[in-house]
Motif scaffolding. Sequence first.
Motif, PDB file in Angstrom:
ATOM      1  N   GLU A 141       0.845  -1.194   0.000  1.00 27.62           N
ATOM      2  CA  GLU A 141       0.000   0.000   0.000  1.00 27.62           C
ATOM      3  C   GLU A 141       0.885   1.250   0.000  1.00 27.62           C
ATOM      4  OE1 GLU A 141      -3.606   2.055   2.619  1.00 27.62           O
ATOM      5  OE2 GLU A 141      -2.809   0.094   3.232  1.00 27.62           O
ATOM      6  N   ALA A 142       1.922   1.244   0.834  1.00 21.70           N
ATOM      7  CA  ALA A 142       2.866   2.365   0.876  1.00 21.70           C
ATOM      8  C   ALA A 142       3.618   2.492  -0.449  1.00 21.70           C
ATOM      9  CB  ALA A 142       3.848   2.187   2.035  1.00 21.70           C
ATOM     10  N   GLU A 143       3.995   1.348  -1.021  1.00 20.17           N
ATOM     11  CA  GLU A 143       4.698   1.359  -2.313  1.00 20.17           C
ATOM     12  C   GLU A 143       3.813   1.955  -3.401  1.00 20.17           C
ATOM     13  OE1 GLU A 143       7.765   0.511  -5.180  1.00 20.17           O
ATOM     14  OE2 GLU A 143       7.742   0.841  -3.023  1.00 20.17           O
ATOM     15  N   ALA A 144       2.537   1.620  -3.378  1.00 18.31           N
ATOM     16  CA  ALA A 144       1.603   2.177  -4.364  1.00 18.31           C
ATOM     17  C   ALA A 144       1.528   3.699  -4.218  1.00 18.31           C
ATOM     18  CB  ALA A 144       0.223   1.554  -4.190  1.00 18.31           C
ATOM     19  N   LEU A 145       1.394   4.167  -2.985  1.00 21.30           N
ATOM     20  CA  LEU A 145       1.338   5.616  -2.746  1.00 21.30           C
ATOM     21  C   LEU A 145       2.634   6.299  -3.171  1.00 21.30           C
ATOM     22  CD1 LEU A 145      -0.498   5.521   0.679  1.00 21.30           C
ATOM     23  CD2 LEU A 145      -1.340   6.658  -1.399  1.00 21.30           C
ATOM     24  N   ARG A 146       3.753   5.655  -2.888  1.00 19.63           N
ATOM     25  CA  ARG A 146       5.049   6.226  -3.290  1.00 19.63           C
ATOM     26  C   ARG A 146       5.123   6.380  -4.809  1.00 19.63           C
ATOM     27  NH1 ARG A 146       9.566   5.306  -5.375  1.00 19.63           N
ATOM     28  NH2 ARG A 146       9.302   3.097  -5.766  1.00 19.63           N
ATOM     29  N   ASN A 147       4.636   5.368  -5.519  1.00 17.38           N
ATOM     30  CA  ASN A 147       4.660   5.433  -6.981  1.00 17.38           C
ATOM     31  C   ASN A 147       3.677   6.457  -7.526  1.00 17.38           C
ATOM     32  OD1 ASN A 147       6.520   3.385  -8.381  1.00 17.38           O
ATOM     33  ND2 ASN A 147       5.693   2.238  -6.650  1.00 17.38           N
ATOM     34  N   ILE A 148       2.522   6.588  -6.894  1.00 16.12           N
ATOM     35  CA  ILE A 148       1.574   7.635  -7.306  1.00 16.12           C
ATOM     36  C   ILE A 148       2.227   8.996  -7.116  1.00 16.12           C
ATOM     37  CG2 ILE A 148      -0.621   8.776  -6.760  1.00 16.12           C
ATOM     38  CD1 ILE A 148      -1.640   5.917  -5.923  1.00 16.12           C
ATOM     39  N   GLY A 149       2.873   9.183  -5.965  1.00 20.45           N
ATOM     40  CA  GLY A 149       3.576  10.443  -5.710  1.00 20.45           C
ATOM     41  C   GLY A 149       4.654  10.716  -6.741  1.00 20.45           C
ATOM     42  N   ALA A 150       5.372   9.685  -7.136  1.00 21.67           N
ATOM     43  CA  ALA A 150       6.428   9.852  -8.148  1.00 21.67           C
ATOM     44  C   ALA A 150       5.845  10.272  -9.493  1.00 21.67           C
ATOM     45  CB  ALA A 150       7.224   8.556  -8.290  1.00 21.67           C
ATOM     46  N   VAL A 151       4.725   9.662  -9.872  1.00 14.22           N
ATOM     47  CA  VAL A 151       4.081  10.022 -11.148  1.00 14.22           C
ATOM     48  C   VAL A 151       3.582  11.470 -11.088  1.00 14.22           C
ATOM     49  CG1 VAL A 151       2.065   9.567 -12.622  1.00 14.22           C
ATOM     50  CG2 VAL A 151       3.474   7.666 -11.825  1.00 14.22           C
ATOM     51  N   ALA A 161       1.758  15.629  -5.123  1.00 13.79           N
ATOM     52  CA  ALA A 161       2.821  14.626  -4.973  1.00 13.79           C
ATOM     53  C   ALA A 161       3.295  14.576  -3.525  1.00 13.79           C
ATOM     54  CB  ALA A 161       3.983  14.935  -5.908  1.00 13.79           C
ATOM     55  N   ALA A 162       3.520  15.757  -2.927  1.00 10.71           N
ATOM     56  CA  ALA A 162       3.985  15.819  -1.535  1.00 10.71           C
ATOM     57  C   ALA A 162       2.942  15.225  -0.598  1.00 10.71           C
ATOM     58  CB  ALA A 162       4.292  17.264  -1.149  1.00 10.71           C
ATOM     59  N   GLU A 163       1.679  15.558  -0.817  1.00 13.90           N
ATOM     60  CA  GLU A 163       0.598  15.021   0.013  1.00 13.90           C
ATOM     61  C   GLU A 163       0.539  13.484  -0.073  1.00 13.90           C
ATOM     62  OE1 GLU A 163      -4.237  14.998  -0.292  1.00 13.90           O
ATOM     63  OE2 GLU A 163      -3.211  16.857  -0.827  1.00 13.90           O
ATOM     64  N   THR A 164       0.685  12.974  -1.277  1.00 21.99           N
ATOM     65  CA  THR A 164       0.632  11.523  -1.484  1.00 21.99           C
ATOM     66  C   THR A 164       1.838  10.830  -0.866  1.00 21.99           C
ATOM     67  OG1 THR A 164      -0.601  11.894  -3.531  1.00 21.99           O
ATOM     68  CG2 THR A 164       0.373   9.723  -3.250  1.00 21.99           C
ATOM     69  N   LEU A 165       2.995  11.436  -0.990  1.00 21.32           N
ATOM     70  CA  LEU A 165       4.198  10.848  -0.402  1.00 21.32           C
ATOM     71  C   LEU A 165       4.138  10.854   1.129  1.00 21.32           C
ATOM     72  CD1 LEU A 165       6.823  12.241  -2.919  1.00 21.32           C
ATOM     73  CD2 LEU A 165       6.137   9.858  -2.632  1.00 21.32           C
ATOM     74  N   LEU A 166       3.522  11.890   1.707  1.00 22.90           N
ATOM     75  CA  LEU A 166       3.327  11.906   3.159  1.00 22.90           C
ATOM     76  C   LEU A 166       2.380  10.787   3.598  1.00 22.90           C
ATOM     77  CD1 LEU A 166       3.170  15.746   3.907  1.00 22.90           C
ATOM     78  CD2 LEU A 166       4.950  14.132   4.604  1.00 22.90           C
ATOM     79  N   LYS A 167       1.353  10.503   2.791  1.00 24.31           N
ATOM     80  CA  LYS A 167       0.451   9.395   3.083  1.00 24.31           C
ATOM     81  C   LYS A 167       1.223   8.076   3.054  1.00 24.31           C
ATOM     82  CE  LYS A 167      -3.790  11.369   1.184  1.00 24.31           C
ATOM     83  NZ  LYS A 167      -4.771  11.265   0.088  1.00 24.31           N
ATOM     84  N   ALA A 168       2.132   7.968   2.091  1.00 20.92           N
ATOM     85  CA  ALA A 168       2.947   6.746   1.980  1.00 20.92           C
ATOM     86  C   ALA A 168       3.756   6.528   3.252  1.00 20.92           C
ATOM     87  CB  ALA A 168       3.865   6.818   0.760  1.00 20.92           C
ATOM     88  N   ILE A 169       4.319   7.608   3.784  1.00 22.94           N
ATOM     89  CA  ILE A 169       5.097   7.517   5.011  1.00 22.94           C
ATOM     90  C   ILE A 169       4.215   7.082   6.174  1.00 22.94           C
ATOM     91  CG2 ILE A 169       6.415   8.856   6.708  1.00 22.94           C
ATOM     92  CD1 ILE A 169       7.464  10.504   4.260  1.00 22.94           C
ATOM     93  N   GLU A 170       3.013   7.672   6.259  1.00 20.85           N
ATOM     94  CA  GLU A 170       2.082   7.306   7.326  1.00 20.85           C
ATOM     95  C   GLU A 170       1.716   5.821   7.271  1.00 20.85           C
ATOM     96  OE1 GLU A 170      -1.410   9.832   7.450  1.00 20.85           O
ATOM     97  OE2 GLU A 170      -0.159  11.608   7.115  1.00 20.85           O
TER      98      GLU A 170
END
Length: 173
Positions: A141-151, A161-170
Amino acid sequence: MKIIFILAGLLSLACPASAQLNEEFMRAGVESFNKGQYEVALSSWQKGLAWARETKSEKPEADFLQKMGLAYRNMGKYPEAVDHYEKALKIHRKLGDADWTARSLVWLGKIQTYKKEYAKAEALFEETRDVAAKGGVKTMEAEALRNIGAVLRIQKDYPKAAETLLKAIEVAR
């Protein structure tokens, strides 16, 4: 009745050797892959795939298909990579394996990212996120969010992107 017990004994003896053969094909392929010898890796994994199909072993079949997809991806042969990832994905879904279903979806999304098909990539990563969340696979799930943030970053949508990457960290915590 005696024949049945003899056959059962022979089958039990064959299984460990069969599993060992599967591991040998996988190991040889991984060693070659790690050396950048993708064609050699493919050769080992193709033998393993043939074994898996012959023995009707679905999980090893999917594993070999995934590995072959990685080799094709690293060789820049994206259509072949997609074909192998999609076949593996179908098996993982059939087996109900949320972790490996999510992994297959991530790799398909990464191929779309390489091809600059960002909408397709994002959709695959969102599907990954859903599968992983429903299956309780936090790492994917975190990996998916990280990739969404990267895209999103590639598309210069920095706030999202920043918001999505913060979700990935959470999620990863």
